[in-house]
Design a protein around this motif. Structure first.
Motif, PDB file in Angstrom:
ATOM      1  N   ASP A   1      -6.669 -52.106 -51.398  1.00 44.21           N
ATOM      2  CA  ASP A   1      -4.727 -51.410 -50.734  1.00 44.21           C
ATOM      3  C   ASP A   1      -5.137 -50.453 -49.705  1.00 44.21           C
ATOM      4  O   ASP A   1      -4.132 -50.136 -49.112  1.00 44.21           O
ATOM      5  CB  ASP A   1      -3.626 -50.607 -51.795  1.00 44.21           C
ATOM      6  CG  ASP A   1      -3.262 -51.382 -52.484  1.00 44.21           C
ATOM      7  OD1 ASP A   1      -3.444 -52.595 -53.071  1.00 44.21           O
ATOM      8  OD2 ASP A   1      -2.815 -51.058 -53.486  1.00 44.21           O
ATOM      9  N   GLU A   2      -6.518 -51.194 -48.515  1.00 46.66           N
ATOM     10  CA  GLU A   2      -6.513 -50.668 -47.342  1.00 46.66           C
ATOM     11  C   GLU A   2      -6.954 -49.074 -47.180  1.00 46.66           C
ATOM     12  O   GLU A   2      -6.655 -48.624 -46.524  1.00 46.66           O
ATOM     13  CB  GLU A   2      -5.156 -51.313 -46.250  1.00 46.66           C
ATOM     14  CG  GLU A   2      -4.727 -52.654 -46.113  1.00 46.66           C
ATOM     15  CD  GLU A   2      -3.328 -53.442 -45.421  1.00 46.66           C
ATOM     16  OE1 GLU A   2      -3.326 -51.862 -45.193  1.00 46.66           O
ATOM     17  OE2 GLU A   2      -3.298 -53.742 -44.985  1.00 46.66           O
TER      18      GLU A   2
ATOM     19  N   PHE B   1      -3.668 -54.999 -57.571  1.00 45.35           N
ATOM     20  CA  PHE B   1      -4.382 -54.056 -56.587  1.00 45.35           C
ATOM     21  C   PHE B   1      -5.170 -55.668 -55.726  1.00 45.35           C
ATOM     22  O   PHE B   1      -5.331 -56.254 -56.157  1.00 45.35           O
ATOM     23  CB  PHE B   1      -4.370 -53.106 -57.033  1.00 45.35           C
ATOM     24  CG  PHE B   1      -6.011 -53.492 -57.740  1.00 45.35           C
ATOM     25  CD1 PHE B   1      -7.922 -53.843 -56.778  1.00 45.35           C
ATOM     26  CD2 PHE B   1      -6.184 -53.609 -58.281  1.00 45.35           C
ATOM     27  CE1 PHE B   1      -8.096 -53.944 -57.271  1.00 45.35           C
ATOM     28  CE2 PHE B   1      -7.729 -53.762 -59.945  1.00 45.35           C
ATOM     29  CZ  PHE B   1      -8.777 -53.980 -58.995  1.00 45.35           C
ATOM     30  N   ASP B   2      -5.174 -54.494 -54.539  1.00 48.43           N
ATOM     31  CA  ASP B   2      -5.970 -55.346 -53.565  1.00 48.43           C
ATOM     32  C   ASP B   2      -7.381 -55.582 -53.091  1.00 48.43           C
ATOM     33  O   ASP B   2      -7.043 -53.741 -52.742  1.00 48.43           O
ATOM     34  CB  ASP B   2      -5.366 -55.947 -51.585  1.00 48.43           C
ATOM     35  CG  ASP B   2      -3.973 -56.628 -52.199  1.00 48.43           C
ATOM     36  OD1 ASP B   2      -3.910 -57.998 -53.107  1.00 48.43           O
ATOM     37  OD2 ASP B   2      -2.463 -56.553 -51.487  1.00 48.43           O
ATOM     38  N   TYR B   3      -8.088 -55.804 -53.523  1.00 48.01           N
ATOM     39  CA  TYR B   3      -9.757 -54.929 -53.171  1.00 48.01           C
ATOM     40  C   TYR B   3     -10.448 -56.195 -51.613  1.00 48.01           C
ATOM     41  O   TYR B   3      -9.893 -57.428 -51.651  1.00 48.01           O
ATOM     42  CB  TYR B   3     -11.098 -54.777 -54.195  1.00 48.01           C
ATOM     43  CG  TYR B   3     -11.118 -56.108 -54.883  1.00 48.01           C
ATOM     44  CD1 TYR B   3     -12.104 -56.847 -54.359  1.00 48.01           C
ATOM     45  CD2 TYR B   3     -10.545 -56.856 -55.889  1.00 48.01           C
ATOM     46  CE1 TYR B   3     -12.412 -58.304 -54.969  1.00 48.01           C
ATOM     47  CE2 TYR B   3     -10.633 -57.781 -56.600  1.00 48.01           C
ATOM     48  CZ  TYR B   3     -11.898 -58.239 -56.063  1.00 48.01           C
ATOM     49  OH  TYR B   3     -12.194 -59.197 -56.652  1.00 48.01           O
ATOM     50  N   GLN B   4     -11.083 -55.047 -51.630  1.00 48.30           N
ATOM     51  CA  GLN B   4     -12.177 -55.680 -50.002  1.00 48.30           C
ATOM     52  C   GLN B   4     -13.358 -54.860 -49.965  1.00 48.30           C
ATOM     53  O   GLN B   4     -13.562 -54.057 -50.280  1.00 48.30           O
ATOM     54  CB  GLN B   4     -10.701 -55.023 -48.579  1.00 48.30           C
ATOM     55  CG  GLN B   4     -11.785 -56.147 -47.990  1.00 48.30           C
ATOM     56  CD  GLN B   4     -10.248 -55.691 -46.391  1.00 48.30           C
ATOM     57  OE1 GLN B   4     -10.637 -54.057 -46.113  1.00 48.30           O
ATOM     58  NE2 GLN B   4     -10.486 -56.641 -45.263  1.00 48.30           N
ATOM     59  N   LEU B   5     -14.236 -56.542 -49.869  1.00 52.20           N
ATOM     60  CA  LEU B   5     -16.164 -55.824 -49.665  1.00 52.20           C
ATOM     61  C   LEU B   5     -15.785 -55.955 -48.213  1.00 52.20           C
ATOM     62  O   LEU B   5     -15.213 -56.566 -47.597  1.00 52.20           O
ATOM     63  CB  LEU B   5     -16.856 -56.362 -49.741  1.00 52.20           C
ATOM     64  CG  LEU B   5     -18.404 -55.917 -50.162  1.00 52.20           C
ATOM     65  CD1 LEU B   5     -18.538 -54.602 -50.246  1.00 52.20           C
ATOM     66  CD2 LEU B   5     -19.325 -57.203 -50.222  1.00 52.20           C
ATOM     67  N   LYS B   6     -16.667 -55.029 -47.246  1.00 55.97           N
ATOM     68  CA  LYS B   6     -16.650 -54.478 -46.009  1.00 55.97           C
ATOM     69  C   LYS B   6     -17.726 -54.074 -45.941  1.00 55.97           C
ATOM     70  O   LYS B   6     -18.213 -52.951 -46.362  1.00 55.97           O
ATOM     71  CB  LYS B   6     -15.490 -53.409 -44.992  1.00 55.97           C
ATOM     72  CG  LYS B   6     -14.201 -53.988 -44.882  1.00 55.97           C
ATOM     73  CD  LYS B   6     -13.569 -53.153 -44.873  1.00 55.97           C
ATOM     74  CE  LYS B   6     -13.537 -53.221 -42.660  1.00 55.97           C
ATOM     75  NZ  LYS B   6     -12.856 -52.337 -42.322  1.00 55.97           N
TER      76      LYS B   6
ATOM     77  N   ARG C   1     -15.118 -59.465 -47.134  1.00 56.08           N
ATOM     78  CA  ARG C   1     -14.414 -60.362 -48.225  1.00 56.08           C
ATOM     79  C   ARG C   1     -13.085 -59.647 -49.080  1.00 56.08           C
ATOM     80  O   ARG C   1     -13.534 -58.367 -49.544  1.00 56.08           O
ATOM     81  CB  ARG C   1     -15.451 -61.014 -49.569  1.00 56.08           C
ATOM     82  CG  ARG C   1     -16.300 -61.668 -48.724  1.00 56.08           C
ATOM     83  CD  ARG C   1     -15.858 -63.727 -48.354  1.00 56.08           C
ATOM     84  NE  ARG C   1     -16.957 -64.169 -47.794  1.00 56.08           N
ATOM     85  CZ  ARG C   1     -16.716 -64.782 -46.135  1.00 56.08           C
ATOM     86  NH1 ARG C   1     -15.884 -63.624 -45.499  1.00 56.08           N
ATOM     87  NH2 ARG C   1     -18.143 -65.296 -46.179  1.00 56.08           N
ATOM     88  N   GLY C   2     -12.415 -60.369 -49.798  1.00 52.97           N
ATOM     89  CA  GLY C   2     -11.303 -59.808 -50.122  1.00 52.97           C
ATOM     90  C   GLY C   2     -10.578 -61.016 -51.679  1.00 52.97           C
ATOM     91  O   GLY C   2     -10.850 -61.729 -51.385  1.00 52.97           O
TER      92      GLY C   2
END
Length: 238
Positions: free
Chosen positions: A31-32, A78-83, A102-103
């Motif tokens: 979530d950012e 929940f939002d998840y993101q791989l940076k 990617r998320g």
């Protein structure tokens, strides 16, 4: 309690010469908000005009998610993101940094609510009784669940009335409800006259439900979950 994720990053080499992926620097955002970060330094050789997959394994504990965001308990997902930054060794140029993002979104699993909701008397004599107790299963999740096995024990007013196993299959849609009928046979010669009086007088019954049930879900990552049962309440005759 947790979910294990594996990010597979496809790296394509359009060049006429092989290149080497020297490693990755990455962070996971929920979530950012930053949850964790790390690096991977396992070199991967990518042939010319070909591609290779790079694996980044990550384990997320739901308790860490709860601590991360204020009010997270009230959310369904929940939002998840791989940076990530890929370190690529290019011929003549040297190490080049390539950003990758990617998320996706993933639902937060919640334990179904289970209670005894109804009781029906089918047969009553001076020595025995046959009845049906109805168990209500409420699915609070944003995905469907399947109850494939139920092991139960039921006590009424402090006395053990029934225990057993049901292999009936029950599919419950997201935010839905389902019911399981549990047959009970009472032997008054073994239990005494107090149980008989409860049924004859149609008194309210205080119950304790224990045991466990096996759950599968419509999510591939959540299968074969063992959920304990521990619920107390009151049954009223309909």
């Amino acid at each position: 309690e947790h979910i294990d994720l594996k990010f597979l990053l496809g790296v394509n080499n359009p060049n006429a010469l092989p290149i080497k992926l020297a490693g990755l620097d990455y962070e996971i955002n929920i979530d950012e908000q930053r949850l964790m970060g790390g690096e991977q330094r396992e070199g991967v050789e990518i042939p010319a005009h070909n591609s290779a997959a790079v694996s980044v394994p990550v384990s997320l504990k739901f308790v860490d998610l709860y601590k991360l965001a204020n009010g997270f308990l009230g959310k369904d997902s929940f939002d998840y993101q791989l940076k990530a930054t890929a370190l690529v060794d290019l011929p003549l140029i040297g190490t080049t940094k390539v950003p990758v993002t990617r998320g996706c979104s993933f639902p937060i699993p919640q334990i179904p609510d289970v209670s005894l909701s109804d009781i029906r008397l089918d047969q009553l004599s001076l020595t025995s009784a046959n009845m049906i107790v109805e168990m209500d299963v409420s699915n609070p999740n944003t995905f469907g669940i399947d109850v494939s096995q139920l092991i139960y024990n039921i006590s009424i007013n402090g006395a053990r009335w029934a225990d057993g196993r049901s292999d009936a299959h029950l599919a419950i849609a997201e935010k839905g409800h389902g019911k399981v009928a549990i047959p009970i046979t009472l032997n008054f010669l073994e239990m005494g006259r107090s149980a008989y009086q409860l049924l004859v007088n149609r008194e309210a019954l205080n119950y304790q439900l224990g045991g466990n049930m096996n759950l599968d879900t419509t999510l591939p990552a959540l299968q074969g979950i063992r959920v304990p049962l521990d619920k107390a309440g009151t049954l009223s005759w309909q």
